[in-house]
Design an enzyme around this catalytic site. Structure first.
Site, PDB file in Angstrom:
ATOM      1  CD  GLU A 192      -2.913  -1.263   2.284  1.00 54.19           C
ATOM      2  OE1 GLU A 192      -2.834  -0.427   3.196  1.00 54.19           O
ATOM      3  OE2 GLU A 192      -3.809  -2.129   2.226  1.00 54.19           O
ATOM      4  CD  GLU A 318      -4.317  -7.983   1.421  1.00 49.66           C
ATOM      5  OE1 GLU A 318      -5.247  -7.384   1.996  1.00 49.66           O
ATOM      6  OE2 GLU A 318      -3.123  -7.638   1.504  1.00 49.66           O
TER       7      GLU A 318
HETATM    8  C1  GLA Z   1      -4.842  -4.704   4.062  1.00 50.46           C
HETATM    9  C2  GLA Z   1      -3.571  -5.414   4.439  1.00 50.46           C
HETATM   10  C3  GLA Z   1      -3.845  -6.751   5.032  1.00 50.46           C
HETATM   11  C4  GLA Z   1      -4.979  -6.696   6.029  1.00 50.46           C
HETATM   12  C5  GLA Z   1      -6.183  -6.048   5.423  1.00 50.46           C
HETATM   13  C6  GLA Z   1      -7.341  -5.971   6.364  1.00 50.46           C
HETATM   14  O1  GLA Z   1      -5.410  -5.192   2.925  1.00 50.46           O
HETATM   15  O2  GLA Z   1      -2.717  -5.611   3.337  1.00 50.46           O
HETATM   16  O3  GLA Z   1      -2.692  -7.216   5.655  1.00 50.46           O
HETATM   17  O4  GLA Z   1      -4.585  -6.015   7.189  1.00 50.46           O
HETATM   18  O5  GLA Z   1      -5.824  -4.739   5.050  1.00 50.46           O
HETATM   19  O6  GLA Z   1      -7.354  -6.953   7.320  1.00 50.46           O
END
Ligand code: GLA
Length: 421
Positions: A192, A318
């Site tokens: 991020e 994710e």
């Molecule tokens: C982001 C992070 C993850 C996790 C999510 C929410 O996507 O990359 O590691 O913390 O937020 O749980």
């Protein structure tokens, strides 16, 4: 869970695209010839479910294709464990490999690191995976939300020395962690680091403590990203691994939104062009989606990375699909309204059906050679960050229900012919 972030605009791309909902099932398959639960509204018996990982490996034509789930220690027992062993071939630590777990501040200090690393929580997950023939994705060497303050302690009065100090800490940390877990197939080197401002003049997130520390004295704050990839490249070489067996990735959310994607791509190119020996092997797309996600834009994100050259791969890191279609201001205000009202424990079938169609289309979209790993952010609906983000509310974003049984979303993915009610 450490998950609070601002500026996340789930599914906004779909809103911008004025998508008609559901995202289309991407399928022109004929209806089933009968049976298979078609139209009856009843799910096939859980015991008849094929392995998700085996099914996808066959479809994608890749032996041992990593199909992952993000897990905490609690998933090593009970229903989650059973699901992991049957359906998944890879794991990601939901939190156990983040810097604030691996090397927190010393107790009671905001300037000193703990005397020793805390590898045990991550070790437990890695040991489970390897004992059961599963692979491990590393997440994440650097993330602004989990950066203990000892990294940034020091006298900023001499900017050159201060920057060198922070840089050395980053290097030492990355070496320690990569060397501790030498046998994992990919690392999210940075997480991020792109700004949410669409098509920004400066594509980097400027509120990261890493960016701020590197900026001291007016220097280029974005240098920490190239440094992280350089140190990861060097650390990887120190254990005899390379880009064929340990991918170094940049991971981010909202790459399905064109304006955010542009920022991500520019940062990837900055690393590719750094000229320091820093390697970058691909992009991790978080794909935290909601029901109105635009699958064409998901594909566009994958294609855009391919277009950068350099043999970059895509990982879906994710994946989850919120059962709500929240407007963009839900994620800034984080209240109901503007976020949608809670469906409670039993969301409408129409919503679960839309979710199933979207999941089917997504896994079809992931069927391209550049996509070499797919991970869902959780195992089953019993444990998901979306029960508290963007508001506290029941969510059901995964392929297995709260009891661990396959949902319509699961069946839609593994069986292209099954009719969704
Ligand atoms: C982001 C992070 C993850 C996790 C999510 C929410 O996507 O990359 O590691 O913390 O937020 O749980």
């Amino acid at each position: 869970m450490k998950l609070i972030r601002s500026g996340l605009l789930l599914g906004l791309g779909a809103l911008l695209a004025a998508c008609g909902g559901g995202g289309g099932d991407g399928s022109s398959l004929p209806p089933p010839a009968g049976g298979g639960g078609g139209g009856s509204g009843s799910l096939p018996p859980p015991a008849s479910a094929p392995s998700l990982a085996t099914t996808l490996a066959a479809r994608y034509g890749v032996v041992d294709y990593p199909v992952g789930a993000a897990i905490e220690a609690g998933s090593l027992a009970g229903t989650d464990r059973t699901l992991l062993l049957k359906h998944f071939s890879s794991i990601t630590a939901e939190n156990a490999m983040k810097p604030d777990t691996v090397w927190p501040n010393a107790p009671g200090s905001s300037t000193q690191p703990a005397p020793q690393a805390n590898f045990a929580p991550g070790d437990a997950l890695v040991d489970f995976a390897f004992a059961n023939g599963m692979e491990v994705r590393g997440h994440a060497l650097l993330w602004h939300q989990t950066a203990p303050s000892w990294f940034f302690a020091g006298d900023q009065g001499n900017p050159v020395n201060y920057r060198a100090l922070v840089q050395q800490r980053l290097r030492d940390y990355i070496f320690a962690v990569i060397q501790h877990w030498p046998n994992i197939y990919a690392w999210d080197v940075v997480n991020e680091v792109a700004t949410d401002t669409a098509n920004a003049a400066n594509p980097y997130r400027t509120d990261s403590p890493w960016y701020i520390a590197y900026s001291v004295g007016g220097a280029d704050g974005s240098q920490y990203v190239r440094d992280a990839f350089l140190f990861a490249t060097q650390a990887r070489a120190s254990i005899g691994r390379n880009d064929s067996n340990m991918k170094l990735m940049l991971n981010d959310y909202n790459t399905e939104l064109a304006g955010k994607r542009a920022n991500v791509l520019r940062i990837v190119q900055d690393v590719m062009n750094a000229g320091t020996g820093a390697d970058i092997d691909g992009v991790g797309h978080q794909f935290h989606l909601q029901l109105n996600a635009d699958v064409a834009q998901v594909t566009a994100a994958l294609v855009a990375v391919e277009g950068l050259g350099g043999n970059l791969v895509n990982h879906v890191t994710e994946l989850d699909v919120s059962i709500y279609t929240d407007p963009g201001n839900c994620f800034s205000q984080r209240s109901i309204p503007p976020c949608m009202a809670d469906y409670g424990a039993s969301p409408p079938q129409s919503v679960l059906s839309d979710q199933a169609r979207l999941y089917r289309a997504l896994f079809n979209a992931f069927n391209r050679p550049s996509v070499t790993s797919v991970t869902t952010w959780g195992v089953a609906d019993n444990h998901t960050w979306l029960n508290s983000f963007p508001v506290t509310r029941t969510n059901r974003p995964l392929l297995f229900d709260t009891a661990g049984d396959p949902k319509w979303a699961f069946w839609a993915v593994v069986d292209p012919n099954i009719a969704i009610p």
